[in-house]
Scaffold this motif. Structure first.
Motif, PDB file in Angstrom:
ATOM      1  N   UNK A  43      54.884  12.418  35.801  1.00 17.41           N
ATOM      2  CA  UNK A  43      55.588  12.793  34.573  1.00 17.41           C
ATOM      3  C   UNK A  43      56.582  13.916  34.834  1.00 17.41           C
ATOM      4  N   UNK A  44      56.178  14.916  35.614  1.00 13.49           N
ATOM      5  CA  UNK A  44      57.066  16.046  35.915  1.00 13.49           C
ATOM      6  C   UNK A  44      58.280  15.572  36.717  1.00 13.49           C
ATOM      7  N   UNK A  45      58.044  14.682  37.674  1.00 16.28           N
ATOM      8  CA  UNK A  45      59.160  14.159  38.467  1.00 16.28           C
ATOM      9  C   UNK A  45      60.096  13.332  37.585  1.00 16.28           C
ATOM     10  N   UNK A  46      59.517  12.603  36.627  1.00 17.53           N
ATOM     11  CA  UNK A  46      60.332  11.824  35.698  1.00 17.53           C
ATOM     12  C   UNK A  46      61.264  12.732  34.891  1.00 17.53           C
ATOM     13  N   UNK A  47      60.759  13.901  34.456  1.00 19.39           N
ATOM     14  CA  UNK A  47      61.597  14.834  33.708  1.00 19.39           C
ATOM     15  C   UNK A  47      62.827  15.239  34.504  1.00 19.39           C
ATOM     16  N   UNK A  48      62.619  15.533  35.792  1.00 20.73           N
ATOM     17  CA  UNK A  48      63.730  15.930  36.644  1.00 20.73           C
ATOM     18  C   UNK A  48      64.760  14.819  36.777  1.00 20.73           C
ATOM     19  N   UNK A  49      64.297  13.572  36.959  1.00 20.52           N
ATOM     20  CA  UNK A  49      65.231  12.458  37.108  1.00 20.52           C
ATOM     21  C   UNK A  49      65.984  12.189  35.811  1.00 20.52           C
ATOM     22  N   UNK A  50      65.296  12.341  34.675  1.00 16.84           N
ATOM     23  CA  UNK A  50      65.961  12.133  33.381  1.00 16.84           C
ATOM     24  C   UNK A  50      67.083  13.142  33.172  1.00 16.84           C
ATOM     25  N   UNK A  51      66.818  14.395  33.518  1.00 17.99           N
ATOM     26  CA  UNK A  51      67.847  15.417  33.369  1.00 17.99           C
ATOM     27  C   UNK A  51      69.063  15.108  34.242  1.00 17.99           C
ATOM     28  N   UNK A  52      68.813  14.673  35.464  1.00 17.96           N
ATOM     29  CA  UNK A  52      69.920  14.328  36.354  1.00 17.96           C
ATOM     30  C   UNK A  52      70.676  13.111  35.834  1.00 17.96           C
TER      31      UNK A  52
END
Length: 271
Positions: free
Chosen positions: A209-218
């Motif tokens: 989930x945390x990694x998903x947040x980073x990819x969404x922001x990018x």
């Protein structure tokens, strides 16, 4: 659509990530909005009209007006039936466990009325105080007084859990658990035993989930040119691995996510 965030009191900033408010006037053209897992637990107070939470393509329930949203393992759709006016507290993954005795795994993928988590009289008083407050500053003062009164100095999050969460956050969820724990099997067993109780989901799920947040922001802020760039910058094995994890949580591919009318609200939170 008016979305605002506010910093917590210094005595709560290690547990509370931020407070947020959202006001959206009703528009009959509004579409259902997909809500995406973000690794946090939230307590929300709704002063506006009811909000539907879909449990299937056509079936729905109405969210409680004062509730705690546990950890999410999958996306879901909501739809306001009128005006939206919400005040919420966003807790760090290990933050909310300090305020309740309920194992957080019982809250996963649920909207739980606050009266089931706290003393019912206190919960009702808190809800009424939040509703009748004249502005956001008053609401923040009310909830902070409540949270500070709930903190018990003898109740602390296990260091192994907090350190793991900190490591996942600092590396955007990309560091494998065995590396964080330096392959110590006894620590791995300890972590698995305590994590679901204090966080609600497994270390692996939280990392995703945390990694998903980073990819969404990018993705939303167009910080990389291609999906391959985003995949490698977030340490996925390859683009296919990135797309697989993306679809697991969101239900569609990254390309389908962009400019999707059901994603306006979730996009707002990540930009």
């Amino acid at each position: 659509m008016d979305y605002q965030t506010y910093k917590p009191h210094p005595d709560l900033e290690s547990l509370v990530k931020y407070y947020w408010t959202l006001k959206v006037p009703f528009d009959p053209k509004n579409q259902k909005q997909k809500i995406i897992p973000d690794g946090c637990i939230e307590m929300t107070f709704n002063f506006g009209d009811k909000i539907k939470r879909y449990i299937s393509e056509s079936e729905y329930i109405f969210n409680p007006s004062a509730m705690v949203m546990g950890q999410r393992t999958k996306s879901y759709f909501i739809e306001p039936v009128g005006n939206v006016d919400t005040f919420a507290i966003c807790f760090y993954p290990y933050g909310f466990a300090n305020f309740v005795n309920t194992p957080l795994e019982n809250l996963v993928d649920q909207e739980t009325p606050i009266k089931y988590l706290f003393n019912e009289i206190q919960a009702n008083d808190l809800e009424q105080s939040i509703i009748t407050a004249s502005n956001t500053k008053e609401r923040i003062d009310i909830i902070e007084t409540f949270l500070l009164s709930k903190l018990n100095e003898e109740t602390t999050i296990e260091n192994i859990v907090k350190n793991t969460v900190d490591s996942l956050i600092s590396t955007n969820g990309s560091t494998p658990i065995n590396i964080i724990l330096k392959d110590e099997l006894s620590k791995r067993r300890q972590l698995e035993r305590h994590f679901k109780k204090q966080i609600g989901i497994s270390p692996k799920q939280l990392g995703k989930v945390i990694r998903l947040q980073s990819t969404l922001q990018m993705l939303l802020n167009k910080k990389s040119e291609t999906l391959t760039d985003i995949a490698y910058e977030n340490e996925y094995f390859d683009q296919n691995h990135f797309i697989k994890d993306f679809k697991e949580f969101i239900g569609i591919t990254p390309k389908e996510f962009l400019d999707n009318e059901n994603m306006v609200l979730s996009s707002l939170f990540y930009k």
